[in-house]
Write a protein that holds these residues in place. Structure first.
Motif, PDB file in Angstrom:
ATOM      1  N   LYS A  61       0.800  -1.226   0.000  1.00  0.00           N
ATOM      2  CA  LYS A  61       0.000   0.000   0.000  1.00  0.00           C
ATOM      3  C   LYS A  61       0.834   1.277   0.000  1.00  0.00           C
ATOM      4  N   ALA A  62       1.736   1.425   0.947  1.00  0.00           N
ATOM      5  CA  ALA A  62       2.500   2.675   1.052  1.00  0.00           C
ATOM      6  C   ALA A  62       3.326   2.930  -0.204  1.00  0.00           C
ATOM      7  N   GLY A  63       4.022   1.919  -0.675  1.00  0.00           N
ATOM      8  CA  GLY A  63       4.845   2.073  -1.876  1.00  0.00           C
ATOM      9  C   GLY A  63       4.024   2.357  -3.111  1.00  0.00           C
ATOM     10  N   MET A  64       2.870   1.713  -3.214  1.00  0.00           N
ATOM     11  CA  MET A  64       2.027   1.921  -4.385  1.00  0.00           C
ATOM     12  C   MET A  64       1.451   3.335  -4.400  1.00  0.00           C
ATOM     13  N   ILE A  65       1.050   3.824  -3.249  1.00  0.00           N
ATOM     14  CA  ILE A  65       0.535   5.204  -3.178  1.00  0.00           C
ATOM     15  C   ILE A  65       1.635   6.175  -3.606  1.00  0.00           C
ATOM     16  N   GLU A  66       2.841   5.945  -3.084  1.00  0.00           N
ATOM     17  CA  GLU A  66       3.961   6.836  -3.378  1.00  0.00           C
ATOM     18  C   GLU A  66       4.366   6.797  -4.853  1.00  0.00           C
ATOM     19  N   GLY A  69       0.828   7.321  -7.430  1.00  0.00           N
ATOM     20  CA  GLY A  69       0.002   8.510  -7.278  1.00  0.00           C
ATOM     21  C   GLY A  69      -1.473   8.201  -7.079  1.00  0.00           C
ATOM     22  N   LEU A  70      -1.811   6.953  -6.800  1.00  0.00           N
ATOM     23  CA  LEU A  70      -3.203   6.589  -6.557  1.00  0.00           C
ATOM     24  C   LEU A  70      -3.607   7.001  -5.150  1.00  0.00           C
ATOM     25  N   THR A  71      -4.911   7.126  -4.938  1.00  0.00           N
ATOM     26  CA  THR A  71      -5.410   7.399  -3.591  1.00  0.00           C
ATOM     27  C   THR A  71      -5.402   6.100  -2.800  1.00  0.00           C
ATOM     28  N   ALA A  72      -5.551   6.226  -1.496  1.00  0.00           N
ATOM     29  CA  ALA A  72      -5.578   5.033  -0.641  1.00  0.00           C
ATOM     30  C   ALA A  72      -6.753   4.130  -1.005  1.00  0.00           C
ATOM     31  N   ALA A  73      -7.902   4.722  -1.322  1.00  0.00           N
ATOM     32  CA  ALA A  73      -9.071   3.927  -1.702  1.00  0.00           C
ATOM     33  C   ALA A  73      -8.824   3.173  -3.011  1.00  0.00           C
ATOM     34  N   ASP A 123      -3.371   5.586 -17.823  1.00  0.00           N
ATOM     35  CA  ASP A 123      -2.050   5.901 -17.277  1.00  0.00           C
ATOM     36  C   ASP A 123      -1.878   5.313 -15.869  1.00  0.00           C
ATOM     37  N   GLN A 124      -2.940   5.345 -15.080  1.00  0.00           N
ATOM     38  CA  GLN A 124      -2.857   4.777 -13.733  1.00  0.00           C
ATOM     39  C   GLN A 124      -2.675   3.258 -13.800  1.00  0.00           C
ATOM     40  N   ILE A 125      -3.348   2.619 -14.742  1.00  0.00           N
ATOM     41  CA  ILE A 125      -3.189   1.168 -14.908  1.00  0.00           C
ATOM     42  C   ILE A 125      -1.753   0.853 -15.299  1.00  0.00           C
ATOM     43  N   LYS A 126      -1.187   1.659 -16.195  1.00  0.00           N
ATOM     44  CA  LYS A 126       0.212   1.454 -16.588  1.00  0.00           C
ATOM     45  C   LYS A 126       1.143   1.641 -15.400  1.00  0.00           C
ATOM     46  N   SER A 127       0.863   2.632 -14.555  1.00  0.00           N
ATOM     47  CA  SER A 127       1.728   2.858 -13.393  1.00  0.00           C
ATOM     48  C   SER A 127       1.615   1.711 -12.389  1.00  0.00           C
ATOM     49  N   VAL A 128       0.427   1.125 -12.247  1.00  0.00           N
ATOM     50  CA  VAL A 128       0.263  -0.034 -11.357  1.00  0.00           C
ATOM     51  C   VAL A 128       1.048  -1.216 -11.916  1.00  0.00           C
ATOM     52  N   ASP A 129       0.933  -1.452 -13.227  1.00  0.00           N
ATOM     53  CA  ASP A 129       1.697  -2.538 -13.856  1.00  0.00           C
ATOM     54  C   ASP A 129       3.196  -2.321 -13.684  1.00  0.00           C
TER      55      ASP A 129
END
Length: 145
Positions: A61-66, A69-73, A123-129
């Motif tokens: 969670k913490a690393g992914m938010i950082e 750029g996604l929200t915690a939810a 873009d968010q999906i790409k950043s998660v991948d």
């Protein structure tokens, strides 16, 4: 007097033995419960979804938010969907041939991406991948897993 002393010694021996057996049985009981819990979780690691989800949140969670750029939810929802996909895959892919397994896995991934697109941008999906790819690169799987 000797008889009383002898009888007292015998009674004390029996009392000590009974006390030791009770303490030994009480000490063995938590070990039995722990062994049952361990064997149950080993037999079906997907049994406790809530604890798996909490472990994933602690790990990512913490690393992914950082980094994304996604929200915690949003991160929570991504982690839930990834866990659901993994649990479904582990359940449904058992016993399938390689060709069927690959086809079903592709279907599951497509369904996951469709769900991601409901609350994430491309873009968010790409950043998660990219986040998961970097994590996998920095944390290789241990042999036997």
């Amino acid at each position: 007097m000797k008889k009383v002393f002898f009888l007292t010694m015998i009674a004390a021996t029996f009392a000590t033995a009974a006390q030791a057996q009770t303490a030994q049985a009480a000490a063995a009981e938590p070990a039995k419960e722990s062994a049952k819990a361990t064997s149950a979780s080993t037999a079906n690691p997907g049994m406790d979804r809530a604890s798996l989800l909490e472990k994933m949140k602690e790990t990512f969670k913490a690393g992914m938010i950082e980094k994304t750029g996604l929200t915690a939810a949003q991160v929570d929802r991504v982690l839930e969907l990834n866990l659901d996909m993994r649990l479904t895959a582990s359940r449904e892919l058992q016993g399938l041939s390689e060709a069927d397994r690959g086809a079903r896995l592709a279907e599951l991934k497509a369904a996951k991406m469709k769900k991601f697109s409901e609350f994430l941008t491309a873009d968010q999906i790409k950043s998660v991948d990219a986040f998961y790819a970097e994590f996998a690169k920095n944390n290789p799987r241990k042999p036997g897993r």
